[in-house]
Design a protein around this motif. Structure first.
Motif, PDB file in Angstrom:
ATOM      1  N   ALA A  40      69.748  72.350  91.627  1.00  0.00           N
ATOM      2  CA  ALA A  40      70.072  71.883  92.978  1.00  0.00           C
ATOM      3  C   ALA A  40      71.543  72.123  93.313  1.00  0.00           C
ATOM      4  CB  ALA A  40      69.735  70.408  93.116  1.00  0.00           C
ATOM      5  N   ASP A  41      72.426  71.934  92.350  1.00  0.00           N
ATOM      6  CA  ASP A  41      73.859  72.132  92.601  1.00  0.00           C
ATOM      7  C   ASP A  41      74.190  73.611  92.773  1.00  0.00           C
ATOM      8  OD1 ASP A  41      74.294  69.451  92.502  1.00  0.00           O
ATOM      9  OD2 ASP A  41      75.125  69.424  90.470  1.00  0.00           O
ATOM     10  N   ASP A  42      73.535  74.458  91.977  1.00  0.00           N
ATOM     11  CA  ASP A  42      73.866  75.892  92.004  1.00  0.00           C
ATOM     12  C   ASP A  42      73.358  76.588  93.254  1.00  0.00           C
ATOM     13  OD1 ASP A  42      75.049  75.455  89.654  1.00  0.00           O
ATOM     14  OD2 ASP A  42      73.625  76.580  88.399  1.00  0.00           O
ATOM     15  N   ASP A  43      72.151  76.250  93.667  1.00  0.00           N
ATOM     16  CA  ASP A  43      71.586  76.911  94.841  1.00  0.00           C
ATOM     17  C   ASP A  43      70.760  75.906  95.649  1.00  0.00           C
ATOM     18  OD1 ASP A  43      70.533  78.577  96.724  1.00  0.00           O
ATOM     19  OD2 ASP A  43      69.834  80.108  95.297  1.00  0.00           O
ATOM     20  N   PRO A  44      71.458  75.045  96.409  1.00  0.00           N
ATOM     21  CA  PRO A  44      70.765  73.982  97.145  1.00  0.00           C
ATOM     22  C   PRO A  44      69.640  74.518  98.037  1.00  0.00           C
ATOM     23  CG  PRO A  44      73.151  73.742  97.380  1.00  0.00           C
ATOM     24  CD  PRO A  44      72.918  75.020  96.638  1.00  0.00           C
ATOM     25  N   ASP A  45      69.903  75.613  98.738  1.00  0.00           N
ATOM     26  CA  ASP A  45      68.887  76.135  99.655  1.00  0.00           C
ATOM     27  C   ASP A  45      67.596  76.479  98.920  1.00  0.00           C
ATOM     28  OD1 ASP A  45      70.503  75.906 101.875  1.00  0.00           O
ATOM     29  OD2 ASP A  45      69.840  77.860 102.662  1.00  0.00           O
ATOM     30  N   ALA A  46      67.739  77.178  97.799  1.00  0.00           N
ATOM     31  CA  ALA A  46      66.556  77.577  97.037  1.00  0.00           C
ATOM     32  C   ALA A  46      65.831  76.339  96.514  1.00  0.00           C
ATOM     33  CB  ALA A  46      66.959  78.472  95.873  1.00  0.00           C
ATOM     34  N   PHE A  47      66.612  75.373  96.034  1.00  0.00           N
ATOM     35  CA  PHE A  47      66.037  74.150  95.476  1.00  0.00           C
ATOM     36  C   PHE A  47      65.238  73.383  96.526  1.00  0.00           C
ATOM     37  CE2 PHE A  47      66.586  69.526  94.825  1.00  0.00           C
ATOM     38  CZ  PHE A  47      65.944  69.364  93.601  1.00  0.00           C
ATOM     39  N   TRP A  48      65.891  73.093  97.663  1.00  0.00           N
ATOM     40  CA  TRP A  48      65.218  72.290  98.690  1.00  0.00           C
ATOM     41  C   TRP A  48      64.056  73.064  99.312  1.00  0.00           C
ATOM     42  CZ3 TRP A  48      65.852  67.468  98.119  1.00  0.00           C
ATOM     43  CH2 TRP A  48      67.085  66.908  97.804  1.00  0.00           C
ATOM     44  N   GLY A  49      64.229  74.358  99.471  1.00  0.00           N
ATOM     45  CA  GLY A  49      63.151  75.168 100.032  1.00  0.00           C
ATOM     46  C   GLY A  49      61.911  75.107  99.149  1.00  0.00           C
ATOM     47  N   GLN A  50      62.139  75.237  97.850  1.00  0.00           N
ATOM     48  CA  GLN A  50      61.014  75.189  96.910  1.00  0.00           C
ATOM     49  C   GLN A  50      60.338  73.815  96.945  1.00  0.00           C
ATOM     50  OE1 GLN A  50      62.175  75.879  92.796  1.00  0.00           O
ATOM     51  NE2 GLN A  50      60.283  74.874  92.119  1.00  0.00           N
ATOM     52  N   MET A  51      61.138  72.746  96.946  1.00  0.00           N
ATOM     53  CA  MET A  51      60.578  71.389  96.983  1.00  0.00           C
ATOM     54  C   MET A  51      59.732  71.195  98.248  1.00  0.00           C
ATOM     55  SD  MET A  51      61.409  69.711  94.332  1.00  0.00           S
ATOM     56  CE  MET A  51      62.210  70.478  92.933  1.00  0.00           C
ATOM     57  N   ALA A  52      60.279  71.646  99.378  1.00  0.00           N
ATOM     58  CA  ALA A  52      59.585  71.419 100.648  1.00  0.00           C
ATOM     59  C   ALA A  52      58.279  72.217 100.724  1.00  0.00           C
ATOM     60  CB  ALA A  52      60.493  71.769 101.822  1.00  0.00           C
ATOM     61  N   ARG A  53      58.275  73.396 100.132  1.00  0.00           N
ATOM     62  CA  ARG A  53      57.032  74.188 100.136  1.00  0.00           C
ATOM     63  C   ARG A  53      55.998  73.589  99.199  1.00  0.00           C
ATOM     64  NH1 ARG A  53      60.512  78.588 101.516  1.00  0.00           N
ATOM     65  NH2 ARG A  53      61.371  78.536  99.412  1.00  0.00           N
ATOM     66  N   GLU A  54      56.477  73.086  98.050  1.00  0.00           N
ATOM     67  CA  GLU A  54      55.556  72.544  97.048  1.00  0.00           C
ATOM     68  C   GLU A  54      54.952  71.206  97.459  1.00  0.00           C
ATOM     69  OE1 GLU A  54      57.229  71.995  93.088  1.00  0.00           O
ATOM     70  OE2 GLU A  54      57.534  74.173  92.990  1.00  0.00           O
ATOM     71  N   HIS A  55      55.740  70.359  98.101  1.00  0.00           N
ATOM     72  CA  HIS A  55      55.322  68.968  98.271  1.00  0.00           C
ATOM     73  C   HIS A  55      54.784  68.626  99.649  1.00  0.00           C
ATOM     74  CE1 HIS A  55      56.554  67.492  94.323  1.00  0.00           C
ATOM     75  NE2 HIS A  55      57.495  68.425  94.401  1.00  0.00           N
ATOM     76  N   LEU A  56      55.012  69.483 100.655  1.00  0.00           N
ATOM     77  CA  LEU A  56      54.527  69.148 101.994  1.00  0.00           C
ATOM     78  C   LEU A  56      53.563  70.215 102.504  1.00  0.00           C
ATOM     79  CD1 LEU A  56      57.789  67.889 103.779  1.00  0.00           C
ATOM     80  CD2 LEU A  56      56.070  66.530 102.564  1.00  0.00           C
ATOM     81  N   HIS A  57      52.675  69.800 103.383  1.00  0.00           N
ATOM     82  CA  HIS A  57      51.775  70.750 104.058  1.00  0.00           C
ATOM     83  C   HIS A  57      52.389  71.106 105.399  1.00  0.00           C
ATOM     84  CE1 HIS A  57      48.242  70.114 101.407  1.00  0.00           C
ATOM     85  NE2 HIS A  57      48.914  69.016 101.134  1.00  0.00           N
ATOM     86  N   TRP A  58      52.678  72.372 105.586  1.00  0.00           N
ATOM     87  CA  TRP A  58      53.298  72.832 106.830  1.00  0.00           C
ATOM     88  C   TRP A  58      52.252  73.527 107.686  1.00  0.00           C
ATOM     89  CZ3 TRP A  58      58.360  71.604 107.761  1.00  0.00           C
ATOM     90  CH2 TRP A  58      59.095  71.129 106.666  1.00  0.00           C
ATOM     91  N   THR A  59      52.178  73.173 108.962  1.00  0.00           N
ATOM     92  CA  THR A  59      51.272  73.905 109.842  1.00  0.00           C
ATOM     93  C   THR A  59      51.930  75.215 110.273  1.00  0.00           C
ATOM     94  OG1 THR A  59      52.029  72.313 111.475  1.00  0.00           O
ATOM     95  CG2 THR A  59      49.753  72.153 110.800  1.00  0.00           C
ATOM     96  N   ARG A  60      53.265  75.226 110.244  1.00  0.00           N
ATOM     97  CA  ARG A  60      53.993  76.458 110.457  1.00  0.00           C
ATOM     98  C   ARG A  60      55.128  76.501 109.448  1.00  0.00           C
ATOM     99  NH1 ARG A  60      57.089  78.775 115.766  1.00  0.00           N
ATOM    100  NH2 ARG A  60      58.631  79.807 114.459  1.00  0.00           N
ATOM    101  N   PRO A  61      55.100  77.448 108.533  1.00  0.00           N
ATOM    102  CA  PRO A  61      56.117  77.467 107.473  1.00  0.00           C
ATOM    103  C   PRO A  61      57.510  77.679 108.049  1.00  0.00           C
ATOM    104  CG  PRO A  61      54.359  79.078 107.060  1.00  0.00           C
ATOM    105  CD  PRO A  61      54.160  78.578 108.445  1.00  0.00           C
ATOM    106  N   PHE A  62      58.493  77.090 107.418  1.00  0.00           N
ATOM    107  CA  PHE A  62      59.876  77.294 107.853  1.00  0.00           C
ATOM    108  C   PHE A  62      60.420  78.583 107.236  1.00  0.00           C
ATOM    109  CE2 PHE A  62      59.705  74.621 104.093  1.00  0.00           C
ATOM    110  CZ  PHE A  62      60.587  75.238 103.222  1.00  0.00           C
TER     111      PHE A  62
END
Ligand code: WT7
Length: 659
Positions: A40-62
């Motif tokens: 998370a510290d090294d690449d916050p964007d990659a970290f949060w992006g991965q978490m959000a894709r894994e844990h939430l259902h998106w009707t339209r992906p970000f």
């Protein structure tokens, strides 16, 4: 900065996570934690992006994780779309949890109602269909003034299903406080109950809504939906009022979720600040839900057969994140409790844990401290008189937990086998920020320990520079995180000024003083602003002062906090009347009048525990009230500070004697 509970016990022992717990934990062992932290510290964007894709259902992906172009108005997952309620209900039904109990509701009198995910889904859909039929649409604001109930959770979820923005007002707030929030948020719909039941008593709610609307300024409110809880008397306004039960009756049991932008406000929740007017803290849909769900899994180690119980009220942020949204997003079974910890007796919590085989229990230090007293005077109410072996994890929230209370909780409730997670966070942070991970972190009683992965918490000085380990300073969060406050409703300037002061280099300023030790463990020392923490509830001193001076007898008032063995801090008010300073019985009488007045203006939680009258207040020659000295006087201590800069030093004597 003051440490609200002064401890007589200095507990320096460290409690490593129990081996059995570590083996099964969702985050197990230091290496696993360290890996997440580094990622998370090294690449916050990659970290949060991965978490959000894994844990939430998106009707339209970000396609974009964080948009900083208009900092501090950050946008997370800003071109994605989702529905929060579908993530809490359909998502679980689709993975086969339709028959799993979502809510086990225990009423004040002990009656139990069980609601499966399927049944909750249907209830939420019926309410949403009702709201839709009445003409409410995404973006409309809904004030919710309901007691703890299945309906409170369902109404919040129904709002989320349609993209209506809810603002829950705690049932203990007065009609005046309710009116202010209705106006500030621009509500068009209010949902309430005829009465609430607490501690064996029926207390009116609907009449407070009537009063609030009658005070004026609430003309935008088109409907008041009333949940019939007790059948008690209500005054009915034909065109405006409708029973929730009638609204739901003929509605379909399915309702298509409205996909909203990830940044669409899910809710606004008012909290106290250092000026008189409470702030409407605005939260998002996507980022908020992500963190609600992740912290259920990380901090509370959520497992399929857990029975989770958070004792908070949905009127506070704890009840939003760890009742209405987090546990449901994680597909858990949870207890929803209508009553109070001391009714019918002080064994109620322990009896309920035994009865429902609660596995994860989350409560506030103030509740623990009040139950310690009862248990130590009557063995019948002692946790040891109950079978609490179902428990595997304990949590604490809302204020620092003093080492005595920590140890008692650990030994007597947790049987020395359950980790205690002391979670530090705020209305503004949306979810846990600093907390032990139960399968990782060695526990230190009195410390909320370490930062969660992705949370760049640090201690800095007034220029924003890091301070060395062991030194006090301001608690800040250096990088944005998904569940952070997005704005103060209607007041973006105040948002910037309160949370992102320029001298702090764009860091989020929490408003707490703290220090961090050599093991990266944080120790919260108390607020740095004029905000008190009474029984885990935030209260602005200015708010109470404004209420006091609005009374016709009062010329001037200053409010400070005093450490209190049960409530953490207690409100002490110094009051100058327009007429002569009262003494004896007259002082007692007026003090009672003023306390009732504050309860009417704000709510019973704001009532000063003590009121002292004086001819004046201690002021500097430039007229500034010396609160620092008043805090000393309130504690009953002798003033040893230099008072030569005071305009009127003699006043301290009078106020010291005026008990
Ligand atoms: C303030 C936030 C967190 C949800 C309930 C309160 C204090 C909160 C802790 C803790 C020490 C704590 C802080 C914070 N606080 N948790 N574990 N240890 N202090 O939310 O009403 O927004 O109040 O409560 O002072 O700033 P809130």
């Amino acid at each position: 900065m003051s440490n609200s509970i002064e401890s007589t016990l200095v507990e320096t022992r460290v409690f490593p996570p129990p081996e059995g717990f570590v083996k099964q934990a969702n985050i197990s062992g230091r290496a696993a934690y360290q890996a997440l932290l580094t990622q998370a510290d090294d690449d916050p964007d990659a970290f949060w992006g991965q978490m959000a894709r894994e844990h939430l259902h998106w009707t339209r992906p970000f396609t974009q994780v964080l948009d900083e172009s208009n900092a501090p108005f950050y946008r997370w997952f800003g071109d994605g779309e989702l529905n929060v309620s579908a993530n809490c209900l359909e998502a679980n039904i689709e993975r086969g949890l339709g028959d799993k109990e979502a809510l086990i509701f225990e009423a004040d009198n002990g009656d139990v109602t069980r609601v499966t995910y399927q049944a909750l889904y249907e209830k939420v859909c019926q309410i949403a269909n009702g709201f839709k039929q009445m003409g409410y649409q995404a973006g409309d604001r809904v004030i919710i003034y309901l007691p703890m109930s299945v309906e409170a959770v369902a109404v919040m979820q129904a709002c989320a299903r349609l993209g209506l923005i809810h603002s829950v007002v705690f049932g203990g707030f007065s009609s005046k406080a309710l009116q202010e929030r209705i106006i500030d948020v621009g509500a068009t719909l209010v949902v309430t109950a005829d009465e609430q039941v607490r501690g064996g008593k029926n207390l009116p709610l609907k009449s407070a809504v009537d009063e609030a609307i009658a005070m004026g300024g609430c003309e935008a409110v088109k409907h008041v939906v009333v949940y019939k809880r007790t059948g008690g008397n209500v005054i009915w306004h034909e065109k405006r009022d409708i029973w929730l039960q009638d609204l739901m009756k003929d509605q379909a049991t399915s309702c298509a979720p409205v996909a909203v932008n990830a940044e669409h406000p899910l809710f606004i929740l008012y909290t106290s600040g250092s000026t008189g007017k409470p702030k409407g803290v605005q939260h998002s849909s996507g980022g908020y839900l992500l963190w609600a769900k992740l912290t259920m899994q990380w901090t509370f180690d959520a497992k399929p057969d857990d029975v989770f119980w958070c004792t908070a009220d949905v009127g506070w942020v704890t009840g939003h994140t760890y009742i209405t949204y987090g546990p449901l997003a994680a597909g858990m079974t949870q207890i929803v409790f209508e009553g109070v910890p001391t009714y019918p007796n002080a064994g109620r919590f322990w009896q309920m844990i035994e009865r429902h085989k609660v596995t994860v229990f989350y409560t506030a230090p103030t509740a623990i401290r009040s139950l310690i007293k009862a248990a130590e005077t009557n063995a019948q109410f002692h946790p040891k008189s109950f079978d609490l072996t179902s428990l595997r994890l304990l949590g604490s929230v809302g204020e620092p937990i003093n080492p005595e209370a920590w140890m008692w909780y650990h030994i007597n409730v947790g049987g020395e086998r359950c980790p205690v997670v002391d979670t530090w966070w705020q209305t503004e942070t949306g979810g846990h920020m600093l907390t032990p991970l139960p399968g990782v972190t060695p526990l230190k009683p009195g410390s909320c320990t370490t930062r969660l992965p992705g949370i760049a918490a640090a201690i800095v000085d007034e220029t924003g520079a890091d301070v060395a380990a062991g030194n006090g300073g301001f608690l800040v969060i250096k990088r944005p995180w998904p569940s952070m406050i997005r704005n103060i409703w209607g007041d973006p300037e105040r948002f910037k000024k309160s949370y992102f002061p320029e001298e702090l280099r764009g860091y989020y300023l929490a408003g707490d003083g703290a220090q961090c030790d050599a093991d990266d463990c944080f120790w919260i020392m108390g607020r740095i602003d004029d905000v008190l923490n009474v029984s885990g509830h935030r209260l602005g001193t200015m708010e109470v002062e404004s209420a006091l001076v609005s009374h016709e007898l009062v010329a001037e008032a200053a409010v400070v906090g005093r450490p209190d063995a049960t409530t953490g801090e207690a409100v002490v008010a110094f009051v100058v009347l327009k007429g002569a300073t009262p003494e004896g019985e007259q002082a007692t009488l007026i003090a009672k009048q003023l306390r009732d007045w504050v309860a009417k203006e704000i709510g019973p939680i704001a009532k000063p525990k003590e009121i002292r009258f004086g001819d004046n207040l201690p002021k500097t020659r430039s007229g500034k009230i010396m609160r620092r000295l008043l805090r000393v006087v309130a504690k009953g201590e002798a003033v040893t500070q230099d008072v030569s800069t005071l305009e009127n030093p003699a006043i301290l004597d009078q106020l010291t004697k005026a008990v």
